[in-house]
Design an enzyme around this catalytic site. Structure first.
Site, PDB file in Angstrom:
ATOM      1  CG  ASP A  67      -0.275  -0.466   2.495  1.00 58.75           C
ATOM      2  OD1 ASP A  67       0.948  -0.341   2.588  1.00 58.75           O
ATOM      3  OD2 ASP A  67      -0.981  -0.946   3.387  1.00 58.75           O
ATOM      4  CG  ASN A 136      -8.756  -1.919  12.015  1.00 58.08           C
ATOM      5  OD1 ASN A 136      -7.844  -2.588  11.552  1.00 58.08           O
ATOM      6  ND2 ASN A 136      -9.148  -0.773  11.479  1.00 58.08           N
ATOM      7  CG  HIS A 138      -5.660  -2.549   8.916  1.00 57.04           C
ATOM      8  ND1 HIS A 138      -5.706  -1.209   9.233  1.00 57.04           N
ATOM      9  CD2 HIS A 138      -4.372  -2.924   9.146  1.00 57.04           C
ATOM     10  CE1 HIS A 138      -4.521  -0.810   9.627  1.00 57.04           C
ATOM     11  NE2 HIS A 138      -3.696  -1.821   9.586  1.00 57.04           N
ATOM     12  CD  GLU A 143      -8.531   0.758   7.968  1.00 58.59           C
ATOM     13  OE1 GLU A 143      -8.389  -0.241   8.696  1.00 58.59           O
ATOM     14  OE2 GLU A 143      -7.980   1.849   8.199  1.00 58.59           O
TER      15      GLU A 143
HETATM   16  P1  PGA Z   1       2.437  -1.956  12.541  1.00 52.04           P
HETATM   17  O1  PGA Z   1       1.202  -1.883  11.580  1.00 52.04           O
HETATM   18  O2  PGA Z   1       3.371  -2.952  11.941  1.00 52.04           O
HETATM   19  O3  PGA Z   1       3.029  -0.575  12.531  1.00 52.04           O
HETATM   20  O4  PGA Z   1       1.921  -2.376  13.867  1.00 52.04           O
HETATM   21  C1  PGA Z   1       0.631  -3.070  11.128  1.00 52.04           C
HETATM   22  C2  PGA Z   1      -0.606  -2.760  10.329  1.00 52.04           C
HETATM   23  O5  PGA Z   1      -1.265  -1.753  10.626  1.00 52.04           O
HETATM   24  O6  PGA Z   1      -0.914  -3.528   9.404  1.00 52.04           O
END
Ligand code: PGA
Length: 241
Positions: A67, A136, A138, A143
């Site tokens: 992304d 959450n 994702h 999302e």
């Molecule tokens: P993080 O993010 O590795 O910074 O915890 C993971 C994500 O949001 O997919």
């Protein structure tokens, strides 16, 4: 889904690196799906060290990132383009032509989504996809509520995702509100998936992943329907399971 429990972030990173390096060394050419955020940073550090010490070469590797934020140029320090060059690409022998990150500043974002999806297909699909998981549920920036049929698309980031990522920006207001992300179906086409999780902040997400039914309300739950998923998680992250 296979779960490998490790003691801490360092071990998670080392274990993941062993897996990636084994794959890179065993295939003449391969396509690697990459993630950003705090979770894979240690993995990338391990890959760099191994490249310097053991000479693992990335000349035959193509990468596709999950992304990118909409509106951040490649030069923006918070863009995932910069993240990838700072944390990995500048330190290994990968050809920049073989690295792919969706553009968050394309004039026609719909066209960019199609272009990105087609490029992955033309590359023969992803051999190994690295994933983190959001609190959450994702994966990528998909999302809750994202269709399981989605290909690369534009998303509205939830308040909780923007808050979680605000630590990289000088204020919450600066965190982009939209992103371009591989879709759930793009991710599910990967031949193998490695999901990494470390720390208490991932406890609830991993519990829901293991216990909840497969539902678009919790995007990562779809991984239960993928035939080749390995979770490497540390003891803190696995405490509720
Ligand atoms: P993080 O993010 O590795 O910074 O915890 C993971 C994500 O949001 O997919």
């Amino acid at each position: 889904m296979r779960i490998i429990e490790v003691s801490d972030y360092k071990q998670m990173s080392e274990k993941a690196a062993q897996h990636v390096i084994g794959k890179v060394r065993s295939l003449d050419c391969m396509t690697l799906g990459l993630a950003t955020g705090g979770t894979p940073q240690g993995l990338y550090g391990e890959l760099i060290e191994d490249h310097h010490v053991n000479g693992t070469s990335y000349k035959g590797v193509k990468t596709f990132n999950l992304d990118e934020y909409i509106g951040l140029s490649k030069k923006d320090p918070n863009s995932y383009f910069q993240y990838m060059y700072t944390n990995l690409f500048s330190h290994i022998d990968i050809s920049p032509d073989n690295t792919h990150i969706p553009s968050g500043t394309a004039a026609d974002l719909g066209e960019e989504c199609d272009r990105y999806e087609n490029m992955m297909e033309e590359a023969g699909g992803i051999d190994l996809q690295i994933l983190g998981i959001g609190a959450n549920g994702h994966i990528g920036f998909n999302e809750p509520g994202t269709s399981f049929q989605s290909g690369t698309h534009i998303v509205e980031l939830t308040p909780s995702t923007r808050e979680a990522n605000a630590r990289y920006f000088s204020s919450l207001e600066e965190v982009p509100r939209k992103a371009i992300t591989m879709g759930i179906s793009s991710i599910m086409k990967s031949r193998e998936i490695l999901l990494l999780a470390s720390g208490k902040s991932k406890q609830e997400a991993l519990k829901k992943l293991m216990e909840n039914e497969v539902s678009e309300h919790f995007p990562a739950s779809i991984l239960k329907e993928h035939p080749n998923v390995t979770i490497i998680a540390d003891t803190d992250a696995l405490k509720l399971i």
